[in-house]
Design an enzyme around this catalytic site. Structure first.
Site, PDB file in Angstrom:
ATOM      1  N   ASN A   7      66.210  71.835   7.757  1.00  0.00           N
ATOM      2  CA  ASN A   7      66.292  70.252   8.406  1.00  0.00           C
ATOM      3  C   ASN A   7      66.728  69.513   6.915  1.00  0.00           C
ATOM      4  OD1 ASN A   7      65.567  67.731   8.726  1.00  0.00           O
ATOM      5  ND2 ASN A   7      63.434  68.019   9.423  1.00  0.00           N
ATOM      6  N   ARG A  90      67.743  71.003  12.450  1.00  0.00           N
ATOM      7  CA  ARG A  90      66.953  69.775  13.338  1.00  0.00           C
ATOM      8  C   ARG A  90      68.160  68.831  13.196  1.00  0.00           C
ATOM      9  NH1 ARG A  90      64.367  64.792  11.367  1.00  0.00           N
ATOM     10  NH2 ARG A  90      63.848  63.961  13.287  1.00  0.00           N
ATOM     11  N   LEU A 206      51.724  60.439  15.966  1.00  0.00           N
ATOM     12  CA  LEU A 206      51.441  59.384  15.220  1.00  0.00           C
ATOM     13  C   LEU A 206      51.499  59.830  13.910  1.00  0.00           C
ATOM     14  CD1 LEU A 206      48.298  58.021  17.380  1.00  0.00           C
ATOM     15  CD2 LEU A 206      50.551  57.142  17.535  1.00  0.00           C
ATOM     16  N   GLY A 207      52.551  59.515  13.080  1.00  0.00           N
ATOM     17  CA  GLY A 207      52.645  59.864  11.742  1.00  0.00           C
ATOM     18  C   GLY A 207      53.249  58.659  10.978  1.00  0.00           C
ATOM     19  N   ASN A 208      54.162  58.822   9.950  1.00  0.00           N
ATOM     20  CA  ASN A 208      54.580  57.799   9.484  1.00  0.00           C
ATOM     21  C   ASN A 208      55.636  57.298  10.307  1.00  0.00           C
ATOM     22  OD1 ASN A 208      54.099  57.540   6.654  1.00  0.00           O
ATOM     23  ND2 ASN A 208      55.326  59.244   6.132  1.00  0.00           N
ATOM     24  N   ARG A 238      57.783  50.435   9.618  1.00  0.00           N
ATOM     25  CA  ARG A 238      58.449  49.889  10.828  1.00  0.00           C
ATOM     26  C   ARG A 238      57.809  49.204  11.684  1.00  0.00           C
ATOM     27  NH1 ARG A 238      60.573  55.372  12.727  1.00  0.00           N
ATOM     28  NH2 ARG A 238      61.657  55.910  10.738  1.00  0.00           N
ATOM     29  N   ARG A 282      45.639  56.417   5.197  1.00  0.00           N
ATOM     30  CA  ARG A 282      44.454  56.618   4.530  1.00  0.00           C
ATOM     31  C   ARG A 282      44.172  55.365   3.831  1.00  0.00           C
ATOM     32  NH1 ARG A 282      46.555  62.530   3.283  1.00  0.00           N
ATOM     33  NH2 ARG A 282      48.455  61.164   2.865  1.00  0.00           N
ATOM     34  N   GLY A 328      50.329  63.418  11.556  1.00  0.00           N
ATOM     35  CA  GLY A 328      49.429  63.043  10.437  1.00  0.00           C
ATOM     36  C   GLY A 328      48.139  62.261  10.740  1.00  0.00           C
ATOM     37  N   GLY A 330      47.503  61.238  14.173  1.00  0.00           N
ATOM     38  CA  GLY A 330      46.860  61.668  15.391  1.00  0.00           C
ATOM     39  C   GLY A 330      45.903  62.839  15.455  1.00  0.00           C
ATOM     40  N   ASN A 332      44.393  63.417  12.349  1.00  0.00           N
ATOM     41  CA  ASN A 332      43.510  63.443  11.270  1.00  0.00           C
ATOM     42  C   ASN A 332      42.491  62.172  11.448  1.00  0.00           C
ATOM     43  OD1 ASN A 332      43.939  65.793   9.148  1.00  0.00           O
ATOM     44  ND2 ASN A 332      46.116  64.678   9.294  1.00  0.00           N
ATOM     45  N   GLU A 383      57.128  71.343  15.123  1.00  0.00           N
ATOM     46  CA  GLU A 383      58.669  71.257  15.316  1.00  0.00           C
ATOM     47  C   GLU A 383      59.469  72.600  14.798  1.00  0.00           C
ATOM     48  OE1 GLU A 383      57.879  67.423  13.532  1.00  0.00           O
ATOM     49  OE2 GLU A 383      59.407  66.608  14.669  1.00  0.00           O
TER      50      GLU A 383
HETATM   51  P1  ADP Z   1      55.819  62.123   8.543  1.00  0.00           P
HETATM   52  O1  ADP Z   1      56.016  61.291  10.113  1.00  0.00           O
HETATM   53  O2  ADP Z   1      56.236  61.981   7.529  1.00  0.00           O
HETATM   54  O3  ADP Z   1      55.969  63.506   9.284  1.00  0.00           O
HETATM   55  P2  ADP Z   1      53.012  62.854   8.954  1.00  0.00           P
HETATM   56  O4  ADP Z   1      52.939  63.304  10.256  1.00  0.00           O
HETATM   57  O5  ADP Z   1      52.750  63.793   7.806  1.00  0.00           O
HETATM   58  O6  ADP Z   1      54.251  61.971   8.619  1.00  0.00           O
HETATM   59  O7  ADP Z   1      51.805  61.589   8.983  1.00  0.00           O
HETATM   60  C1  ADP Z   1      51.598  60.946   7.700  1.00  0.00           C
HETATM   61  C2  ADP Z   1      50.567  59.831   8.004  1.00  0.00           C
HETATM   62  O8  ADP Z   1      49.334  60.428   8.310  1.00  0.00           O
HETATM   63  C3  ADP Z   1      50.266  58.855   6.791  1.00  0.00           C
HETATM   64  O9  ADP Z   1      50.328  57.594   7.138  1.00  0.00           O
HETATM   65  C4  ADP Z   1      48.934  59.436   6.388  1.00  0.00           C
HETATM   66  O10 ADP Z   1      48.172  58.343   5.790  1.00  0.00           O
HETATM   67  C5  ADP Z   1      48.247  59.815   7.724  1.00  0.00           C
HETATM   68  N1  ADP Z   1      46.937  60.724   7.478  1.00  0.00           N
HETATM   69  C6  ADP Z   1      46.862  61.706   6.899  1.00  0.00           C
HETATM   70  N2  ADP Z   1      45.727  62.104   6.851  1.00  0.00           N
HETATM   71  C7  ADP Z   1      45.012  61.419   7.220  1.00  0.00           C
HETATM   72  C8  ADP Z   1      43.471  61.199   7.521  1.00  0.00           C
HETATM   73  N3  ADP Z   1      42.779  62.040   7.156  1.00  0.00           N
HETATM   74  N4  ADP Z   1      43.352  60.098   8.005  1.00  0.00           N
HETATM   75  C9  ADP Z   1      44.159  58.981   8.440  1.00  0.00           C
HETATM   76  N5  ADP Z   1      45.435  59.193   7.991  1.00  0.00           N
HETATM   77  C10 ADP Z   1      45.827  60.363   7.792  1.00  0.00           C
END
Ligand code: ADP
Length: 396
Positions: A7, A90, A206-208, A238, A282, A328, A330, A332, A383
């Protein structure tokens, strides 16, 4: 069979080497600061991480370093590069033509180069990474796996925007959708768990970056990201969907150029823009717990928008069998899952608060309340494995 997954970003290159007979990751790592100076982090299970400064003038130097480490007597996991049967790459964008994963020959490469205008951030570095890998490993097949291809079967009324149709024809402006490889992976896992390949599934990545996808019978029917990954729910930095006129208004009111407006919506908005606490969920949760109004508001806006899209997809699919949370946030953020699913019991959606709050992180979990018709699932995404699997299937 051993498959290398690559990637490539503008200044980074991530890699994972899979043994597809055992489905194990033999090694993985990250080359950073390509074109600047260079750092590699190389990881193997049950071994300490290896980190070193290496000069990476370009992607070719990075991939050469990766192959040297993979075959190194001490830090390596294979004896020779010839053990790598194929390489999976990727790609964020496959345009309208690369509608499924494909072996990348000259024609495909030419097409990918012709669509960099649609994908100016991810396209050029991914192509550089591909060219470097082809140069260094000329005797194996290189497969492209495209985030957009999962959406290629959507109906025209789901992907055509209500702007003059000629602009779609001229510029190919349409909903493409992104994160498709992740949605495809978790939707397939959910369907397998339900024992129903025809299932109606809503996957929330749901991540960055964040996106939501509706899948029926293994095919995506709608998704929240659009022409670019800017559309849909609010993300780290965004904005997600807003009234498009806000952009032209701001350009006039603040005297912004197109690039500045783009930067504002991509880099300074979303959770960071609302909360003022940066993009990491976080940190925003911590600030919200300490009583900060804007941090609380950011999380409320996020949950509100996720719920709105989930609801619209249930209407679109005439029901839903499972809602999946991944990536991240979703995987956590337990409170977010509860908030999104709150007050949806009339649709058969209900989360068991205790299971949701205590299920182990990083693992599959069924957090559905007893008796609820719709399953709520937490499924860690993968992925890279999906890319390795497509590569295996196309080249074995
Ligand atoms: P990317 O899109 O860069 O792959 P990730 O899927 O790793 O991102 O997600 C990153 C996000 O997940 C960040 O906003 C981070 O704060 C959030 N995150 C990670 N651990 C936790 C947690 N324990 N509680 C809430 N959010 C979390």
């Amino acid at each position: 069979m051993k498959i290398l997954v690559v990637n490539a970003g503008s200044s980074s290159l991530k890699y994972q080497l899979f043994d597809m007979t055992t489905n194990e990751v033999l090694a993985k790592g990250l080359c950073e600061r390509i074109g600047i100076d260079g750092i590699i982090t190389h990881k193997r299970p049950s071994n300490p991480d290896y980190k070193a400064n290496v000069a990476f003038p370009d992607h070719k130097a990075a991939i050469e370093c990766v192959l040297a480490l993979l075959t190194d007597k001490e830090k390596g996991v294979i004896a020779d590069v010839s053990e790598i049967s194929a390489v999976g790459h990727r790609f964020a964008h496959g345009g309208e033509k690369l509608t499924k994963s494909a072996i990348l020959g000259d024609q495909e490469l030419e097409y990918l180069e012709s669509i960099v205008g649609l994908n100016p951030l991810h396209g050029p570095p991914a192509i550089s990474g591909l060219k470097a890998c082809k140069e260094v490993m000329p005797s194996v097949n290189h497969v492209g796996v495209f985030d957009t291809s999962y959406y290629s079967g959507m109906e025209d009324y789901a992907y055509i925007y209500p702007i003059p149709y000629e602009l779609y024809e001229k510029h190919k402006i349409r909903r493409y959708g992104f994160h498709g490889t992740s949605h495809r992976y978790v939707a397939a896992k959910a369907a397998e768990y339900l024992g129903n390949k025809d299932a109606k599934i809503i996957t929330c990545h749901l991540g960055n970056g964040s996106s939501i996808t509706a899948t029926v019978n293994g095919k995506a029917v709608d998704t929240s990201m659009g022409f670019t990954p800017q559309d849909g729910v609010p993300m780290g930095t965004r904005s997600g969907a807003i009234d498009p006129t806000v952009v032209t208004f701001l350009q006039k009111a603040e005297g912004l150029t197109a690039a500045e407006a783009d930067n504002l919506l991509n880099k300074q908005s979303g959770l960071a823009g609302i909360s003022g606490f940066g993009s990491d969920c976080r940190d925003i949760r911590d600030a919200a717990a300490a009583g900060n109004y804007r941090a609380q508001l950011a999380m409320k806006i996020l949950c509100h928008n996720i719920k709105k899209i989930v609801g619209s997809y249930i209407a679109e699919m005439n029901g839903v069998d499972a809602i999946v949370f991944t990536a991240g946030i979703g995987e956590n953020d337990r409170d977010l899952r509860e908030e999104v699913c709150k007050d949806m019991s009339f649709l058969g959606i209900e989360v068991d608060a205790q299971i949701n709050q205590t299920c182990p992180r990083g693992e599959f979990a069924d957090v559905t309340a007893k008796g609820a018709k719709v399953k709520t699932l937490v499924i860690p995404t993968n992925e890279e494995y999906m890319i390795a699997l497509d590569t295996l299937n196309l080249t074995k």
